[in-house]
Design an enzyme around this catalytic site. Structure first.
Site, PDB file in Angstrom:
ATOM      1  N   ARG A  80     -10.011   6.887   3.191  1.00  0.00           N
ATOM      2  CA  ARG A  80     -10.115   7.382   4.276  1.00  0.00           C
ATOM      3  C   ARG A  80     -10.602   8.507   4.054  1.00  0.00           C
ATOM      4  O   ARG A  80     -10.684   9.884   2.946  1.00  0.00           O
ATOM      5  CB  ARG A  80      -8.855   8.133   4.913  1.00  0.00           C
ATOM      6  CG  ARG A  80      -8.249   5.933   5.423  1.00  0.00           C
ATOM      7  CD  ARG A  80      -7.529   7.074   6.655  1.00  0.00           C
ATOM      8  NE  ARG A  80      -6.084   6.846   5.478  1.00  0.00           N
ATOM      9  CZ  ARG A  80      -4.949   5.890   6.704  1.00  0.00           C
ATOM     10  NH1 ARG A  80      -4.271   6.425   7.828  1.00  0.00           N
ATOM     11  NH2 ARG A  80      -3.997   6.518   5.416  1.00  0.00           N
ATOM     12  N   THR A 140      -4.642  10.715  11.090  1.00  0.00           N
ATOM     13  CA  THR A 140      -3.405  11.808  11.105  1.00  0.00           C
ATOM     14  C   THR A 140      -4.002  12.527   9.500  1.00  0.00           C
ATOM     15  O   THR A 140      -3.816  11.732   8.667  1.00  0.00           O
ATOM     16  CB  THR A 140      -2.124  11.217  10.642  1.00  0.00           C
ATOM     17  OG1 THR A 140      -1.950  10.906  12.066  1.00  0.00           O
ATOM     18  CG2 THR A 140      -1.153  12.137  10.602  1.00  0.00           C
ATOM     19  N   TYR A 151      -7.409  -6.293  11.206  1.00  0.00           N
ATOM     20  CA  TYR A 151      -6.456  -4.543  11.864  1.00  0.00           C
ATOM     21  C   TYR A 151      -6.385  -4.260  13.514  1.00  0.00           C
ATOM     22  O   TYR A 151      -5.212  -4.081  13.668  1.00  0.00           O
ATOM     23  CB  TYR A 151      -6.287  -2.866  11.242  1.00  0.00           C
ATOM     24  CG  TYR A 151      -6.061  -1.899  11.638  1.00  0.00           C
ATOM     25  CD1 TYR A 151      -5.014  -1.919  10.717  1.00  0.00           C
ATOM     26  CD2 TYR A 151      -6.609  -0.851  11.530  1.00  0.00           C
ATOM     27  CE1 TYR A 151      -4.385  -0.733  10.642  1.00  0.00           C
ATOM     28  CE2 TYR A 151      -6.197   0.534  12.053  1.00  0.00           C
ATOM     29  CZ  TYR A 151      -4.539   0.468  11.746  1.00  0.00           C
ATOM     30  OH  TYR A 151      -3.959   1.693  11.386  1.00  0.00           O
ATOM     31  N   THR A 203       0.947  -1.303   0.100  1.00  0.00           N
ATOM     32  CA  THR A 203      -0.203  -0.038   0.050  1.00  0.00           C
ATOM     33  C   THR A 203       1.238   1.390  -0.061  1.00  0.00           C
ATOM     34  O   THR A 203       0.409   2.749  -0.124  1.00  0.00           O
ATOM     35  CB  THR A 203      -1.236   0.106   1.149  1.00  0.00           C
ATOM     36  OG1 THR A 203       0.032  -0.065   2.735  1.00  0.00           O
ATOM     37  CG2 THR A 203      -1.881  -1.034   0.901  1.00  0.00           C
TER      38      THR A 203
HETATM   39  N1  UDP Z   1     -16.393   8.565   6.459  1.00  0.00           N
HETATM   40  C1  UDP Z   1     -16.810   9.398   5.575  1.00  0.00           C
HETATM   41  N2  UDP Z   1     -16.893   9.581   4.402  1.00  0.00           N
HETATM   42  C2  UDP Z   1     -15.767   9.061   3.391  1.00  0.00           C
HETATM   43  C3  UDP Z   1     -14.645   8.259   4.046  1.00  0.00           C
HETATM   44  C4  UDP Z   1     -14.815   8.445   5.719  1.00  0.00           C
HETATM   45  O1  UDP Z   1     -18.489   9.730   6.264  1.00  0.00           O
HETATM   46  O2  UDP Z   1     -15.883   9.293   2.408  1.00  0.00           O
HETATM   47  C5  UDP Z   1     -16.317   8.852   7.901  1.00  0.00           C
HETATM   48  C6  UDP Z   1     -15.986   6.973   8.458  1.00  0.00           C
HETATM   49  O3  UDP Z   1     -17.218   6.631   8.767  1.00  0.00           O
HETATM   50  C7  UDP Z   1     -15.665   7.498   9.501  1.00  0.00           C
HETATM   51  C8  UDP Z   1     -15.248   8.786   9.163  1.00  0.00           C
HETATM   52  O4  UDP Z   1     -14.870   9.496   7.929  1.00  0.00           O
HETATM   53  O5  UDP Z   1     -16.931   7.504  10.653  1.00  0.00           O
HETATM   54  C9  UDP Z   1     -13.059   8.246   9.583  1.00  0.00           C
HETATM   55  O6  UDP Z   1     -12.929   7.469   8.518  1.00  0.00           O
HETATM   56  P1  UDP Z   1     -11.345   7.134   8.426  1.00  0.00           P
HETATM   57  O7  UDP Z   1     -12.071   5.637   6.410  1.00  0.00           O
HETATM   58  O8  UDP Z   1     -10.738   8.088   7.377  1.00  0.00           O
HETATM   59  O9  UDP Z   1     -11.060   6.146   9.581  1.00  0.00           O
HETATM   60  P2  UDP Z   1     -11.114   6.592  10.389  1.00  0.00           P
HETATM   61  O10 UDP Z   1     -10.765   7.158  11.273  1.00  0.00           O
HETATM   62  O11 UDP Z   1     -12.301   5.312  10.970  1.00  0.00           O
HETATM   63  O12 UDP Z   1      -9.710   4.910  11.094  1.00  0.00           O
END
Ligand code: UDP
Length: 314
Positions: A186, A175, A145, A35
């Site tokens: 993300r 981050t 994970y 990745t």
């Molecule tokens: N999220 C969102 N829209 C997106 C991607 C993520 O609303 O297009 C939300 C996701 O459901 C989570 C938060 O943003 O509640 C952070 O998601 P991320 O995948 O960045 O990392 P996580 O903190 O969940 O590991």
């Protein structure tokens, strides 16, 4: 010092290499590009104190010469990536961490592992303190994970207790910054990509779940301080400024000047409802706290993403 960094081509790993070289250290960088991205290290190719070895750390390998410190930062880290590579994720946290610990033991080196706030799962204690054991679903989609990192922490403590390796465990919270992968799913790259293209921004669920975002240079500074400390138990590193995902989406719209609409999509299974680090321990132990304000960090990140999106409209 001569420092081995596993996962060096990743987002955080590559920034860590930059910091270590800036501090005058030599870096032996490992990555198998599952990745990670070679482009994140391209600027270091001719650096005299930088050496790159393409290596999957779950397979046997040897490092010639003295090593003073081992940083194990190798793992898929975004939900999209670890859902695509669940077995590799479990392998790198378990077998990979074991091999890196063994390297540290054989070289008489220090060892740091980058763990995660996911160890707290969908936390029932808020903000999260290091002494909280977490609320993790061991068989859910994120378990590959969460359990990989929890195993990595346990193996790290075992090497410390059994062999006296000088170990550190960082629990990293969300981050962001330049070199994040555009398509890793993300929330920061997803929202920035959508905002810069003028496409709808996809908020999952009703957007009331919270996260706290730390700029990458602050995180790297925390890691650099931690790798020099004698603290064996986990230390949270993250920014305690908490916001809902909906607030965050609106923030991104303002910073990018985008007119994107916000649409709501299904919330992924086991998505943590709230997340915010308690950084009392890092403050006291390392004299560390984040310094980069969200707007400032986002400006740098937006500039990076604009360069990656040729048809950015906003
Ligand atoms: N999220 C969102 N829209 C997106 C991607 C993520 O609303 O297009 C939300 C996701 O459901 C989570 C938060 O943003 O509640 C952070 O998601 P991320 O995948 O960045 O990392 P996580 O903190 O969940 O590991």
């Amino acid at each position: 010092m001569r420092i081995v960094v596993a996962g060096a081509a990743g987002f955080v790993g590559s920034h860590m290499c930059d910091r270590l070289l800036a501090e005058g250290h030599s870096v032996v960088a490992l990555d198998n590009f599952l990745t990670g991205d070679a482009a994140n290290l391209a600027h270091l190719r001719d650096h005299t104190r930088f050496q790159f070895v393409e290596q999957d750390i779950t397979l046997p390998f040897a490092i010639e010469g003295a090593v003073d410190s081992v940083l194990n930062m190798a793992s898929p880290a975004s939900p999209k990536d670890y859902l695509e590579y669940p077995i590799e994720t479990l392998d790198v946290g378990s077998v990979g961490t074991r091999r890196m610990l063994q390297l540290a033991l054989e070289k008489g080196a220090r060892f740091l592992v980058t763990s995660t706030s996911e160890c707290y799962g969908d936390p029932l204690v808020h903000p999260q303190v290091e002494t909280y054991w977490g609320n993790v679903n061991p068989v859910g989609p994120r378990s590959c994970y969460d359990e990989s990192k929890r195993f990595a922490e346990a193996m790290t403590m075992a090497y410390h207790r059994k062999h006296g390796v000088r170990t550190n465990i960082a629990r990293i919270f969300n981050t962001y910054g330049p070199r994040m992968k555009l398509n890793d799913g993300r929330v920061v790259p997803a929202f920035l990509d959508q905002a810069l293209r003028g496409e709808a921004m996809t908020v999952f669920g009703s957007g009331v779940q919270t996260r706290s975002f730390c700029y990458v240079s602050d995180l790297v500074d925390g890691l650099y301080r931690l790798m020099q400390s004698e603290e064996r138990y986990p230390v949270n590193l993250g920014n305690p400024r908490e916001m809902t995902i909906l607030e965050f989406a609106e923030h991104i719209r303002v910073v990018t000047g985008s007119k994107s609409e916000i649409i709501f999509q299904e919330l992924p299974e086991d998505d943590p409802k709230q997340r915010k680090p308690d950084i009392t321990k890092a403050r006291a132990l390392l004299g560390w706290e984040p310094r980069v304000a969200l707007d400032e960090g986002l400006r740098e990140t937006v500039a990076y993403f604009r360069g990656k999106i040729p048809d950015a409209s906003a």
